[in-house]
Design an enzyme around this catalytic site. Structure first.
Site, PDB file in Angstrom:
ATOM      1  N   HIS A 299      48.553   8.364  34.635  1.00  0.00           N
ATOM      2  CA  HIS A 299      48.113   9.780  35.432  1.00  0.00           C
ATOM      3  C   HIS A 299      46.718  10.125  34.704  1.00  0.00           C
ATOM      4  CE1 HIS A 299      52.400  10.091  35.249  1.00  0.00           C
ATOM      5  NE2 HIS A 299      52.235  10.454  36.482  1.00  0.00           N
TER       6      HIS A 299
ATOM      7  N   TYR B 147      58.004   6.598  30.719  1.00  0.00           N
ATOM      8  CA  TYR B 147      59.279   7.200  30.864  1.00  0.00           C
ATOM      9  C   TYR B 147      60.346   5.960  31.283  1.00  0.00           C
ATOM     10  CZ  TYR B 147      55.906  10.817  31.062  1.00  0.00           C
ATOM     11  OH  TYR B 147      54.930  11.623  30.828  1.00  0.00           O
TER      12      TYR B 147
ATOM     13  N   HIS C   6      46.788  16.304  29.989  1.00  0.00           N
ATOM     14  CA  HIS C   6      46.573  17.209  31.330  1.00  0.00           C
ATOM     15  C   HIS C   6      46.529  18.602  30.871  1.00  0.00           C
ATOM     16  CE1 HIS C   6      48.244  14.116  33.982  1.00  0.00           C
ATOM     17  NE2 HIS C   6      49.205  14.101  33.278  1.00  0.00           N
TER      18      HIS C   6
ATOM     19  N   ASP D 196      46.557   6.139  30.464  1.00  0.00           N
ATOM     20  CA  ASP D 196      47.994   6.543  30.935  1.00  0.00           C
ATOM     21  C   ASP D 196      47.963   6.273  32.398  1.00  0.00           C
ATOM     22  OD1 ASP D 196      50.430   8.552  30.328  1.00  0.00           O
ATOM     23  OD2 ASP D 196      49.545   8.915  32.389  1.00  0.00           O
TER      24      ASP D 196
ATOM     25  N   ASP E  54      53.233   4.519  30.956  1.00  0.00           N
ATOM     26  CA  ASP E  54      53.663   4.381  32.247  1.00  0.00           C
ATOM     27  C   ASP E  54      53.059   3.726  33.214  1.00  0.00           C
ATOM     28  OD1 ASP E  54      51.643   6.335  31.981  1.00  0.00           O
ATOM     29  OD2 ASP E  54      52.552   8.017  32.521  1.00  0.00           O
TER      30      ASP E  54
HETATM   31  C1  FKS Z   1      55.775  12.445  40.623  1.00  0.00           C
HETATM   32  C2  FKS Z   1      55.802  13.827  39.913  1.00  0.00           C
HETATM   33  C3  FKS Z   1      55.053  13.800  38.619  1.00  0.00           C
HETATM   34  C4  FKS Z   1      54.631  15.101  36.666  1.00  0.00           C
HETATM   35  C5  FKS Z   1      53.906  13.832  35.942  1.00  0.00           C
HETATM   36  C6  FKS Z   1      53.467  14.232  34.627  1.00  0.00           C
HETATM   37  C7  FKS Z   1      52.786  12.927  33.847  1.00  0.00           C
HETATM   38  C8  FKS Z   1      52.668  13.413  32.363  1.00  0.00           C
HETATM   39  C9  FKS Z   1      51.880  12.114  31.759  1.00  0.00           C
HETATM   40  C10 FKS Z   1      51.703  12.714  30.287  1.00  0.00           C
HETATM   41  F1  FKS Z   1      50.951  11.582  29.651  1.00  0.00           F
HETATM   42  F2  FKS Z   1      50.888  13.804  30.155  1.00  0.00           F
HETATM   43  F3  FKS Z   1      52.725  12.829  29.784  1.00  0.00           F
HETATM   44  N1  FKS Z   1      55.298  14.870  37.914  1.00  0.00           N
HETATM   45  N2  FKS Z   1      56.193  12.488  42.015  1.00  0.00           N
HETATM   46  O1  FKS Z   1      52.552  11.130  31.809  1.00  0.00           O
HETATM   47  O2  FKS Z   1      50.595  12.019  32.326  1.00  0.00           O
HETATM   48 ZN    ZN Z   2      51.189   9.842  32.699  1.00  0.00          ZN
END
Ligand code: FKS
Ligand code: ZN
Length: 344
Positions: A197, A323, A159, A195, A284
């Site tokens: 995201h 996570y 990110h 990933d 994730d």
């Molecule tokens: C969900 C709220 C989400 C932020 C999520 C960040 C994900 C980070 C990631 C990385 F690989 F960068 F760690 N909050 N309602 O998993 O993409």
């Molecule tokens: Zn992610």
């Protein structure tokens, strides 16, 4: 497969994450690393290396030097202003405001952030630097003849854009590896982001470059973080036109639909003539992940790895998200083992 990792990740351990109107225990926390190391050990990944120090220009190639300076000095400026909590950005330059970094550290914090769940702490800079060095070291090993390497990067990186942090990311480890492959002689490189995201930072860094192809499979930003990037019509600009490829997928996506997108992305990166591959490996996408909405199962990660290994490219895996702490180790290792089963 070689593993590159460092205990320096422990230096980044924010006290909390802004989530649902509360400050909760961060989802991106140090014990994620332990889960992955335990699974690597159990699977016999015993060839473990420490990162080599990063050369000065490795970051300047993918980040704005002023942003890197901000990260380097942020904590000292923050404490000099009398604050003693973690740095959480609270004020952002949105539409029609001035797009300039102010002098005040609180202002610069908001200027260089795109999201507020990510805190900067006393050790964040050192941990982020070590994480980028891990990616660069893994790439160096592959460029010197290893067929693949795994960089156990923490904090993650995908990110982090040219000049912004957020989404738990500060320095873009995948971009450092991709640019490293170019420096080491590969004419064309691909970054494949699996990933959950969207890898908005990696996309941002290479958006106008034709030499680094970027493909990302992720939760549709209409429903998921990072909300404002990762739509199918984002395909690159200038020399990078056509070298960005996004696969936004709906909540509930399982491995069958996910694999179809992967096959398409792989065909595209082969078409693009990639000579080396960086995989932004987040797990994730797992059905048990607490903040994501795909339904991949532990065995699916083996098949994912086999598909990636079949590409037959020199490959660097860099760790991104995941996570479900108890499961991320085995899911990650399954990808690496799958890769080894099919790669030449
Ligand atoms: C969900 C709220 C989400 C932020 C999520 C960040 C994900 C980070 C990631 C990385 F690989 F960068 F760690 N909050 N309602 O998993 O993409
Ligand atoms: Zn992610």
């Amino acid at each position: 497969m070689l593993v590159v990792r460092s205990d320096d990740h422990l230096l980044h351990a924010p006290a909390g994450e802004v989530y649902g109107g509360r400050l909760v225990e961060p989802f991106e926390r140090p014990d994620r690393w332990n889960s992955i190391v335990a699974a690597l050990d159990a699977a016999g990944f015993t060839d473990v290396r420490e990162p080599e120090p990063l050369d000065a220009d490795a970051l300047a190639a993918v980040h704005d030097p002023r942003y890197v300076d901000f990260l380097r000095t942020a904590w000292d400026e923050w404490t000099a202003d009398g604050y003693d909590g973690d740095m959480i950005p609270t004020c952002f330059p949105v539409r029609r405001m001035q797009q300039h970094p102010p002098i005040d550290i609180d202002g610069r914090l908001g200027y260089y952030a795109f999201a507020a769940e990510t805190s900067i702490t006393s050790g964040t800079w050192s941990a982020a630097l070590a994480s980028a060095a891990i990616a660069r070291t893994a790439q160096g090993l592959v460029s010197r003849g290893e067929s693949a390497a795994f960089g156990l990067c923490r904090p993650p990186g995908h990110h982090a854009g040219l000049d912004y942090f957020g989404g738990y990311c500060f320095l873009n480890n995948a971009a450092v590896a991709a640019h490293g492959f170019r420096e080491s002689g590969a004419e064309r490189v691909a970054v494949l982001d699996v990933d959950f995201h969207h890898g908005n930072g990696t996309q941002d860094i290479f958006y106008d470059r034709g030499d680094v192809f970027f493909a990302s499979l992720h939760g549709d930003p209409a429903h998921e973080f990072p909300h404002f990037s990762g739509f199918a019509d984002e395909t690159g600009i200038g020399a990078g036109t056509g070298a960005t490829c996004n696969y936004p997928l709906p909540p509930g996506t399982g491995f069958i639909e996910w694999s179809e997108a992967l096959a398409d992305a792989c065909a595209r990166l082969v078409e693009h003539g990639a000579e080396a591959l960086v995989v932004s490996l987040g797990v994730d996408t797992f059905g048990g992940d607490p903040i994501s909405s795909f339904e991949l199962a532990t065995d699916d990660y083996s098949e994912m790895g086999r598909s990636l290994g079949r590409l037959g490219l020199p490959t660097v895996y860099v760790m991104e998200g995941g996570y479900a702490v108890d499961a991320i180790g085995v899911n990650t290792v399954n990808v690496l083992v799958g890769h080894e089963e099919t790669s030449p």
